[in-house]
Design a protein around this motif. Sequence first.
Motif, PDB file in Angstrom:
ATOM      1  N   LEU A  40     -17.243  60.511  96.233  1.00 39.09           N
ATOM      2  CA  LEU A  40     -18.547  60.889  96.796  1.00 39.09           C
ATOM      3  C   LEU A  40     -18.534  60.889  98.324  1.00 39.09           C
ATOM      4  N   ILE A  41     -17.838  59.926  98.932  1.00 40.10           N
ATOM      5  CA  ILE A  41     -17.786  59.924 100.400  1.00 40.10           C
ATOM      6  C   ILE A  41     -16.981  61.122 100.896  1.00 40.10           C
ATOM      7  N   LEU A  42     -15.945  61.510 100.161  1.00 39.63           N
ATOM      8  CA  LEU A  42     -15.165  62.694 100.539  1.00 39.63           C
ATOM      9  C   LEU A  42     -16.016  63.956 100.457  1.00 39.63           C
ATOM     10  N   ILE A  43     -16.739  64.110  99.356  1.00 34.91           N
ATOM     11  CA  ILE A  43     -17.571  65.302  99.170  1.00 34.91           C
ATOM     12  C   ILE A  43     -18.658  65.383 100.245  1.00 34.91           C
ATOM     13  N   LEU A  46     -17.064  66.315 103.618  1.00 37.73           N
ATOM     14  CA  LEU A  46     -16.666  67.725 103.728  1.00 37.73           C
ATOM     15  C   LEU A  46     -17.873  68.640 103.908  1.00 37.73           C
ATOM     16  N   ILE A  47     -18.941  68.383 103.167  1.00 33.24           N
ATOM     17  CA  ILE A  47     -20.141  69.220 103.292  1.00 33.24           C
ATOM     18  C   ILE A  47     -20.797  69.025 104.651  1.00 33.24           C
ATOM     19  N   SER A  48     -20.959  67.768 105.073  1.00 38.01           N
ATOM     20  CA  SER A  48     -21.617  67.499 106.343  1.00 38.01           C
ATOM     21  C   SER A  48     -20.793  68.016 107.520  1.00 38.01           C
ATOM     22  N   ALA A  49     -19.487  67.762 107.479  1.00 40.66           N
ATOM     23  CA  ALA A  49     -18.625  68.235 108.568  1.00 40.66           C
ATOM     24  C   ALA A  49     -18.570  69.763 108.597  1.00 40.66           C
ATOM     25  N   GLY A  50     -18.495  70.388 107.421  1.00 41.34           N
ATOM     26  CA  GLY A  50     -18.473  71.855 107.363  1.00 41.34           C
ATOM     27  C   GLY A  50     -19.743  72.459 107.924  1.00 41.34           C
ATOM     28  N   ALA A  51     -20.883  71.915 107.503  1.00 43.58           N
ATOM     29  CA  ALA A  51     -22.168  72.418 108.018  1.00 43.58           C
ATOM     30  C   ALA A  51     -22.276  72.159 109.520  1.00 43.58           C
ATOM     31  N   GLY A  52     -21.811  71.000 109.965  1.00 42.94           N
ATOM     32  CA  GLY A  52     -21.854  70.683 111.395  1.00 42.94           C
ATOM     33  C   GLY A  52     -20.999  71.628 112.215  1.00 42.94           C
ATOM     34  N   LEU A  53     -19.819  71.957 111.703  1.00 44.99           N
ATOM     35  CA  LEU A  53     -18.951  72.889 112.428  1.00 44.99           C
ATOM     36  C   LEU A  53     -19.542  74.300 112.477  1.00 44.99           C
ATOM     37  N   SER A  68     -29.809  78.927 110.094  1.00 45.01           N
ATOM     38  CA  SER A  68     -29.462  77.765 110.912  1.00 45.01           C
ATOM     39  C   SER A  68     -30.360  76.567 110.632  1.00 45.01           C
ATOM     40  N   GLN A  69     -31.667  76.786 110.478  1.00 41.49           N
ATOM     41  CA  GLN A  69     -32.586  75.673 110.219  1.00 41.49           C
ATOM     42  C   GLN A  69     -32.350  75.064 108.844  1.00 41.49           C
ATOM     43  N   GLU A  70     -32.106  75.899 107.866  1.00 39.03           N
ATOM     44  CA  GLU A  70     -31.837  75.393 106.523  1.00 39.03           C
ATOM     45  C   GLU A  70     -30.501  74.659 106.483  1.00 39.03           C
ATOM     46  N   LEU A  71     -29.516  75.180 107.196  1.00 36.29           N
ATOM     47  CA  LEU A  71     -28.212  74.526 107.272  1.00 36.29           C
ATOM     48  C   LEU A  71     -28.323  73.183 107.983  1.00 36.29           C
ATOM     49  N   LEU A  72     -29.124  73.121 109.037  1.00 33.08           N
ATOM     50  CA  LEU A  72     -29.364  71.863 109.738  1.00 33.08           C
ATOM     51  C   LEU A  72     -30.038  70.848 108.813  1.00 33.08           C
ATOM     52  N   TYR A  73     -30.999  71.296 108.025  1.00 36.00           N
ATOM     53  CA  TYR A  73     -31.689  70.425 107.077  1.00 36.00           C
ATOM     54  C   TYR A  73     -30.687  69.797 106.109  1.00 36.00           C
ATOM     55  N   TRP A  74     -29.835  70.623 105.504  1.00 39.42           N
ATOM     56  CA  TRP A  74     -28.874  70.093 104.528  1.00 39.42           C
ATOM     57  C   TRP A  74     -27.785  69.248 105.197  1.00 39.42           C
ATOM     58  N   HIS A  75     -27.437  69.579 106.411  1.00 39.87           N
ATOM     59  CA  HIS A  75     -26.474  68.779 107.169  1.00 39.87           C
ATOM     60  C   HIS A  75     -27.014  67.355 107.356  1.00 39.87           C
ATOM     61  N   VAL A  76     -28.276  67.238 107.708  1.00 42.55           N
ATOM     62  CA  VAL A  76     -28.885  65.923 107.913  1.00 42.55           C
ATOM     63  C   VAL A  76     -29.050  65.194 106.580  1.00 42.55           C
ATOM     64  N   GLN A  77     -29.498  65.895 105.541  1.00 43.07           N
ATOM     65  CA  GLN A  77     -29.675  65.267 104.231  1.00 43.07           C
ATOM     66  C   GLN A  77     -28.359  64.680 103.717  1.00 43.07           C
ATOM     67  N   ILE A  78     -27.304  65.459 103.790  1.00 42.08           N
ATOM     68  CA  ILE A  78     -25.992  65.001 103.321  1.00 42.08           C
ATOM     69  C   ILE A  78     -25.475  63.884 104.221  1.00 42.08           C
ATOM     70  N   SER A  79     -25.770  63.936 105.491  1.00 40.65           N
ATOM     71  CA  SER A  79     -25.344  62.875 106.411  1.00 40.65           C
ATOM     72  C   SER A  79     -26.048  61.555 106.104  1.00 40.65           C
ATOM     73  N   ILE A  80     -27.287  61.605 105.682  1.00 46.97           N
ATOM     74  CA  ILE A  80     -28.004  60.397 105.256  1.00 46.97           C
ATOM     75  C   ILE A  80     -27.289  59.795 104.048  1.00 46.97           C
ATOM     76  N   ALA A  81     -26.951  60.642 103.097  1.00 43.70           N
ATOM     77  CA  ALA A  81     -26.219  60.169 101.914  1.00 43.70           C
ATOM     78  C   ALA A  81     -24.861  59.600 102.317  1.00 43.70           C
ATOM     79  N   MET A  82     -24.178  60.274 103.231  1.00 42.58           N
ATOM     80  CA  MET A  82     -22.861  59.813 103.664  1.00 42.58           C
ATOM     81  C   MET A  82     -22.959  58.455 104.349  1.00 42.58           C
ATOM     82  N   PHE A  83     -24.014  58.207 105.093  1.00 43.23           N
ATOM     83  CA  PHE A  83     -24.210  56.903 105.729  1.00 43.23           C
ATOM     84  C   PHE A  83     -24.218  55.796 104.678  1.00 43.23           C
ATOM     85  N   TRP A  84     -25.028  55.966 103.636  1.00 47.13           N
ATOM     86  CA  TRP A  84     -25.126  54.933 102.605  1.00 47.13           C
ATOM     87  C   TRP A  84     -23.813  54.783 101.848  1.00 47.13           C
TER      88      TRP A  84
END
Length: 142
Positions: A40-43, A46-53, A68-84
């Motif tokens: 899960l941390i790998l997935i 990869l999603i957060s880093a890909g969206a960020g790039l 861009s706004q929708e991609l930013l939204y999902w980048h942040v959502q996945i980053s929240i999950a990655m933090f936990w």
Amino acid sequence: MTYDLISISITLIVAYLGSYILYRKDYIKKSTHIRLWNILILITFLISAGAGLVLLGLAESGVALPISQELLYWHVQISIAMFWIAIFHIHSYWMSSPGKKSGESQDPHKKSPGKFKSSLKSGISPGKSTDNSNEKEGRGLK
């Protein structure tokens, strides 16, 4: 744009506690518990880093797309999950040593940590014995 910090956090904490309890009650192996959260941390990475790039590339080139706004939204959502999941990852490796749960008795045939430390101080490697008669004993072979 609002982000779902609370719902993502609660969902992941409950899921981690569930798999941790399953591991502690011996319904699943520790390796399965850790492998699940490592995947899960790998997935999420990869999603957060890909969206960020992609967002970085769009910003650097001066392109403003509606996505861009929708991609930013999902980048942040996945980053929240990655933090936990990163917190859970740290907890998984901070737990007791591999294969031993707290409260378990140590195998009497295995060397105690004290013997290992004393052999390091004396310059004797932990795998070697100064007494050749019991050379295989340290590896569990008799």
